[in-house]
Design a protein around this motif. Structure first.
Motif, PDB file in Angstrom:
ATOM      1  N   GLU A   1      48.257  43.676 -73.470  1.00 18.95           N
ATOM      2  CA  GLU A   1      48.780  44.207 -74.721  1.00 18.95           C
ATOM      3  C   GLU A   1      49.524  45.522 -74.494  1.00 18.95           C
ATOM      4  O   GLU A   1      50.560  45.786 -75.114  1.00 18.95           O
ATOM      5  CB  GLU A   1      47.635  44.425 -75.717  1.00 18.95           C
ATOM      6  CG  GLU A   1      47.107  43.118 -76.286  1.00 18.95           C
ATOM      7  CD  GLU A   1      45.801  43.290 -77.038  1.00 18.95           C
ATOM      8  OE1 GLU A   1      45.472  42.404 -77.840  1.00 18.95           O
ATOM      9  OE2 GLU A   1      45.083  44.291 -76.803  1.00 18.95           O
ATOM     10  N   GLN A   2      48.978  46.339 -73.587  1.00 21.46           N
ATOM     11  CA  GLN A   2      49.610  47.637 -73.348  1.00 21.46           C
ATOM     12  C   GLN A   2      51.000  47.482 -72.743  1.00 21.46           C
ATOM     13  O   GLN A   2      51.852  48.338 -72.885  1.00 21.46           O
ATOM     14  CB  GLN A   2      48.731  48.490 -72.435  1.00 21.46           C
ATOM     15  CG  GLN A   2      47.545  49.099 -73.202  1.00 21.46           C
ATOM     16  CD  GLN A   2      46.452  49.576 -72.293  1.00 21.46           C
ATOM     17  OE1 GLN A   2      46.605  49.548 -71.067  1.00 21.46           O
ATOM     18  NE2 GLN A   2      45.354  50.024 -72.873  1.00 21.46           N
ATOM     19  N   HIS A   3      51.216  46.378 -72.040  1.00 12.99           N
ATOM     20  CA  HIS A   3      52.514  46.170 -71.405  1.00 12.99           C
ATOM     21  C   HIS A   3      53.379  45.167 -72.128  1.00 12.99           C
ATOM     22  O   HIS A   3      54.425  44.786 -71.645  1.00 12.99           O
ATOM     23  CB  HIS A   3      52.315  45.745 -69.942  1.00 12.99           C
ATOM     24  CG  HIS A   3      51.694  46.851 -69.155  1.00 12.99           C
ATOM     25  ND1 HIS A   3      50.329  47.050 -69.138  1.00 12.99           N
ATOM     26  CD2 HIS A   3      52.248  47.838 -68.410  1.00 12.99           C
ATOM     27  CE1 HIS A   3      50.063  48.100 -68.395  1.00 12.99           C
ATOM     28  NE2 HIS A   3      51.198  48.604 -67.934  1.00 12.99           N
ATOM     29  N   SER A   4      52.911  44.767 -73.288  1.00 16.79           N
ATOM     30  CA  SER A   4      53.676  43.784 -74.054  1.00 16.79           C
ATOM     31  C   SER A   4      54.625  44.512 -74.995  1.00 16.79           C
ATOM     32  O   SER A   4      54.364  45.607 -75.459  1.00 16.79           O
ATOM     33  CB  SER A   4      52.710  42.907 -74.858  1.00 16.79           C
ATOM     34  OG  SER A   4      53.363  42.344 -75.972  1.00 16.79           O
TER      35      SER A   4
ATOM     36  N   ARG B   1      43.523  43.558 -72.959  1.00 19.92           N
ATOM     37  CA  ARG B   1      43.964  44.900 -73.366  1.00 19.92           C
ATOM     38  C   ARG B   1      45.147  45.364 -72.511  1.00 19.92           C
ATOM     39  O   ARG B   1      46.134  45.893 -73.012  1.00 19.92           O
ATOM     40  CB  ARG B   1      42.789  45.880 -73.242  1.00 19.92           C
ATOM     41  CG  ARG B   1      42.741  46.921 -74.338  1.00 19.92           C
ATOM     42  CD  ARG B   1      41.483  47.784 -74.203  1.00 19.92           C
ATOM     43  NE  ARG B   1      40.311  46.953 -73.978  1.00 19.92           N
ATOM     44  CZ  ARG B   1      39.388  47.172 -73.053  1.00 19.92           C
ATOM     45  NH1 ARG B   1      39.465  48.196 -72.248  1.00 19.92           N
ATOM     46  NH2 ARG B   1      38.366  46.353 -72.916  1.00 19.92           N
ATOM     47  N   GLN B   2      45.017  45.145 -71.226  1.00 21.72           N
ATOM     48  CA  GLN B   2      46.069  45.512 -70.264  1.00 21.72           C
ATOM     49  C   GLN B   2      47.389  44.801 -70.606  1.00 21.72           C
ATOM     50  O   GLN B   2      48.440  45.418 -70.622  1.00 21.72           O
ATOM     51  CB  GLN B   2      45.588  45.048 -68.882  1.00 21.72           C
ATOM     52  CG  GLN B   2      46.341  45.624 -67.726  1.00 21.72           C
ATOM     53  CD  GLN B   2      45.698  46.927 -67.266  1.00 21.72           C
ATOM     54  OE1 GLN B   2      44.596  47.275 -67.684  1.00 21.72           O
ATOM     55  NE2 GLN B   2      46.402  47.668 -66.441  1.00 21.72           N
TER      56      GLN B   2
ATOM     57  N   ARG C   1      45.812  44.608 -82.132  1.00 20.64           N
ATOM     58  CA  ARG C   1      44.442  45.026 -81.878  1.00 20.64           C
ATOM     59  C   ARG C   1      43.722  45.555 -83.113  1.00 20.64           C
ATOM     60  O   ARG C   1      42.531  45.449 -83.238  1.00 20.64           O
ATOM     61  CB  ARG C   1      44.394  46.096 -80.783  1.00 20.64           C
ATOM     62  CG  ARG C   1      44.321  45.489 -79.388  1.00 20.64           C
ATOM     63  CD  ARG C   1      44.557  46.566 -78.361  1.00 20.64           C
ATOM     64  NE  ARG C   1      45.901  47.132 -78.516  1.00 20.64           N
ATOM     65  CZ  ARG C   1      46.308  48.203 -77.858  1.00 20.64           C
ATOM     66  NH1 ARG C   1      45.496  48.847 -77.043  1.00 20.64           N
ATOM     67  NH2 ARG C   1      47.529  48.654 -78.031  1.00 20.64           N
TER      68      ARG C   1
ATOM     69  N   ASP D   1      45.929  43.682 -63.485  1.00 19.52           N
ATOM     70  CA  ASP D   1      44.582  44.267 -63.555  1.00 19.52           C
ATOM     71  C   ASP D   1      43.501  43.318 -63.052  1.00 19.52           C
ATOM     72  O   ASP D   1      42.321  43.623 -63.089  1.00 19.52           O
ATOM     73  CB  ASP D   1      44.283  44.625 -65.020  1.00 19.52           C
ATOM     74  CG  ASP D   1      43.059  45.509 -65.144  1.00 19.52           C
ATOM     75  OD1 ASP D   1      42.900  46.408 -64.297  1.00 19.52           O
ATOM     76  OD2 ASP D   1      42.265  45.291 -66.065  1.00 19.52           O
TER      77      ASP D   1
ATOM     78  N   ASP E   1      51.491  45.020 -81.913  1.00 25.65           N
ATOM     79  CA  ASP E   1      50.110  45.154 -81.431  1.00 25.65           C
ATOM     80  C   ASP E   1      49.144  44.671 -82.504  1.00 25.65           C
ATOM     81  O   ASP E   1      49.105  45.167 -83.606  1.00 25.65           O
ATOM     82  CB  ASP E   1      49.849  46.615 -81.091  1.00 25.65           C
ATOM     83  CG  ASP E   1      48.549  46.746 -80.329  1.00 25.65           C
ATOM     84  OD1 ASP E   1      47.587  46.004 -80.645  1.00 25.65           O
ATOM     85  OD2 ASP E   1      48.505  47.572 -79.416  1.00 25.65           O
TER      86      ASP E   1
ATOM     87  N   ARG F   1      39.216  43.174 -70.924  1.00 22.61           N
ATOM     88  CA  ARG F   1      40.012  44.256 -70.342  1.00 22.61           C
ATOM     89  C   ARG F   1      41.401  43.779 -69.941  1.00 22.61           C
ATOM     90  O   ARG F   1      42.402  44.466 -70.102  1.00 22.61           O
ATOM     91  CB  ARG F   1      39.269  44.832 -69.130  1.00 22.61           C
ATOM     92  CG  ARG F   1      39.310  46.338 -69.127  1.00 22.61           C
ATOM     93  CD  ARG F   1      38.564  46.971 -67.975  1.00 22.61           C
ATOM     94  NE  ARG F   1      37.370  46.274 -67.599  1.00 22.61           N
ATOM     95  CZ  ARG F   1      37.151  45.771 -66.382  1.00 22.61           C
ATOM     96  NH1 ARG F   1      38.080  45.874 -65.441  1.00 22.61           N
ATOM     97  NH2 ARG F   1      36.014  45.165 -66.116  1.00 22.61           N
TER      98      ARG F   1
ATOM     99  N   GLY G   1      53.867  43.985 -66.341  1.00 21.98           N
ATOM    100  CA  GLY G   1      52.962  45.129 -66.194  1.00 21.98           C
ATOM    101  C   GLY G   1      52.119  45.030 -64.938  1.00 21.98           C
ATOM    102  O   GLY G   1      52.085  44.000 -64.257  1.00 21.98           O
TER     103      GLY G   1
END
Lengths: 344, 344, 344
Positions: free
Chosen positions: A332-335, A329-330, A341, C340, A339, A326, C337
């Motif tokens: 990656e979302q802010h990178s 993933r987090q 994935r 988490d 992507d 997780r 970011g």
């Protein structure tokens, strides 16, 4: 003692060198002495041949030139040839017909059968010619055992089982004990489900010491021709194993599993119940098969060894893998980067 | 019933308190009663001594002052001392010389040997003095068993094996069954490789119930002096185990593995074939050793337990670890921060 | 052969359809033939009923309408009912009182007891009524076995053990062999700790083929009423197992573990020593329990299967999980970011 020519006459293969040379024993390359017949199953040991004192060698035909000057038997599969030669040098123990006075026999047996001291054979048992029932074996009522099969000492075969021809059952084997079947009462108590099926073994089956094969609940437990089971294996009720499958020591197969033909199951592997394994599947040692396998191939699920310190450090994360994933993933979302994935 | 003074006269150690006190039993600290001799093997249980009703205690010398007023035997290793006292209180069952009329014996045996009912001993067997062959055991042709060794009921020893002195083989043990060796035909069928080696057990070996030790293929399977094997262990052909190695229940050792001296192998551990383990190695329970271990130390490869829900959540990632690692690499490549990969 | 009405008279349940219909066998839905009684334990197989040739079906009451026209026995738990019907159709083998002339019996036994050929019973053994001691079993001095218990062939029971009533011990079972206890000398040699405890089995215990239960060191090993152990299980010394716990094949329980009542332990599971498992715990197959479990629930720690290639790719990272976690932490520290980690 066999001359090379005699071996080739019986087993095939081609001689290079002196066919009159006699050998008295088979031996591995690294310990073979004069008078021995060694074998080279793998080309990577070719360099050892120079120092090998064996009087002759079993090798593949392509090595004829490289080993010119040695006495050779050329054959496509030296290891298989070695096995056959070893059988000539070490024939199985002879059958000594007769029933020992300390055996208890309640069935009519062929005169060629050998029954050891302390063995007990109940009513309605049918034995083929040349069957050997070792000392202190028990064969239950109604069981049939095919020609040439040998039970070593202290084997137990329950009632109404079928064992094929030329099988070998090693000491402590138990064939046909009740499968493990119970229904649960509300109180938590277990009610036994009678195990009314049989065990049916094919021909040429070998079963290792203290291995157990349970009888079926309603249908039979069936082991195909040529299956080889090592020691201390558990085969539960209603399992079916296809022909020429081989299984190493301490493996366990749960109820109603179906294993295909020509599979190779590693030591301490576990096969869960009510699943199927295709033909020609290899399961690595110490691997659990909890789902069906539908395609041939090699399947593995075991753990790397570490020093205890490394194990503590690394494996403490196993309880938190989901959190770690997780967190990735987090990130990656802010990178800003591309992507990746989709490749996962 | 022994007085403390008698114990110290036999086993060494120093008395603090009354050496005339008699004890009839050894017992753990928490359940010892008057008349018992308890032992304190670990200082962390010192607080329990106050409530312990034992008439005397085996402790380390440094506790003399702390336990002033109690009757003590002072010794450097209380647990080892306890073992020796327990042996005095519980001597092994006496040998009752003689061959039971229901045994079948085809060799000449010393008069001091005990052979139970239903046992069978084939030709050319050599037994040392005071050997006990339990009920329904089988000893194959040509096997030698050293002085003072005891086979409990239903042990099977195949032909031409060697068992040392003062060994204990528990019920259901099988020594010398064929190793698991086959060559494969193109058809997939397996051709048996005769197992012409022996099993050779050293002295003071103890083997637990239903454990199996296979005979070697060409060479022998060799178990060193003082080795202790628990129940339901599989030792495959040509394995060699060094002296004083100990192995817990349900472990399995594959063919030709070499295990050093003074190793400790945990329960359900697996040792793959054709590898070496150094002396003084500890393998944790439920651990697979698939590569050689060259240095002493503790090695582990087992799994943490989780609730089933956590297991599903965390272990679903095990099939995707490579993808996860790749994603982390990707993130690192696009990160501005310092790169930590060199530490990985 | 029973009419449905007879079954309901004996076992309860309600008939829908023709109570005069006779059935001769129980069978699973998919293979049942005319004359058979099938059962529907799980509603998801309801669609199979249409093609099922069975003369009658055991089903839950809610299916009465859906199966109108079929002969039904309605009962809340069809699988449990099936078990009881199967017991009617397959009663346990009758006891045939008497001691075989090839048995060696040194105790006074009730006339109702059956002792098979080759069995040996030492002094001071107490057997209840209708006990069956199978061929080549051994029962050691001072052991007590309760009414109605059956030992199949080649079972070994050591001295001074207690076995309850209506137990079933399958072939090759060993009860009361020495626990695995040794103290270590400085030299590395192991000194045997005599095992002076007993094995105590409750009533209605069933023990599978070649399973071993060791006697206690100082206290007893205790197996509660109604416990069911499958084949090739190892129960070490001083273990205690609560009533109605069930354990599948090849499981191993180390010394002094305490397992609660009504637990279900999967095949090849391992339970470490000196821990406790609460009542009503389920341990999945092939799972190691190395810490105590204090709450009921399902616990798992086994591995997913992969193709060998995927396994190499994914599991190579297991040795580097700590480094991977560290790299993720590093990335988080340098990420803009939201953090988490608190959720981890």
């Amino acid at each position: 003692m066999f001359r090379l020519q005699e071996l080739v006459d019986r087993l095939g293969g081609v001689i290079a060198g002196d066919g009159a040379v006699a050998v008295a024993r088979v031996a591995p390359l690294d310990t073979a002495k004069e008078g021995d017949l060694a074998f080279l199953a793998n080309r990577k040991y070719l360099s050892q041949v120079g120092e090998c004192a064996a009087s002759a060698l079993i090798v593949t035909p392509d090595l004829r030139e490289a080993l010119a000057g040695r006495n050779l038997i050329l054959t496509a599969d030296p290891y298989l040839y070695f096995a056959r030669v070893a059988q000539l040098f070490n024939p199985p123990p002879a059958v000594r017909p007769g029933v020992h006075p300390l055996a208890a026999v309640a069935s009519t047996l062929p005169a060629s059968v050998q029954v050891g001291p302390g063995a007990s054979i109940e009513e309605d048992v049918v034995l083929g010619e040349d069957v050997v029932i070792g000392p202190n074996c028990h064969v239950g009522r109604g069981t049939r055992i095919g020609r040439g099969t040998r039970l070593y000492a202290n084997v137990s075969v329950y009632h109404d089982c079928v064992i094929g021809e030329d099988c070998i059952l090693h000491s402590g084997v138990v064939i046909g004990a009740d499968g493990f079947g119970f229904a649960r009462e509300k109180s938590g108590a277990w009610v036994k489900i009678p195990q009314a099926g049989r065990v049916v073994l094919g021909n040429d089956v070998e079963i290792g010491a203290n291995t157990t094969v349970d009888r079926g609940a309603l249908d039979d437990t069936v082991i195909g021709d040529g299956v080889k089971l090592d020691n201390l294996i558990q085969i539960a009720h209603n399992v079916r194993i296809g022909e020429h499958t081989i299984m190493a020591g301490c493996a366990g197969v749960a109820g109603s599993a179906r294993i295909g033909a020509r599979c190779m199951i590693g030591g301490q592997a576990g096969i869960s119940g009510h699943l199927s394994i295709a033909d020609d599947v290899v399961v690595s040692a110490w691997t659990l098969v909890a789902k069906s396998i539908t395609k041939p191939g090699v399947y593995t699920g075991n753990l790397p060894l570490q020093t205890h310190g490394d194990w503590v450090k690394n494996f403490s994360h196993l309880r938190h893998l989901d959190a770690l994933a997780r967190r990735v993933r987090q990130l990656e979302q802010h990178s800003d980067g591309p992507d990746d994935r989709s490749q996962g």
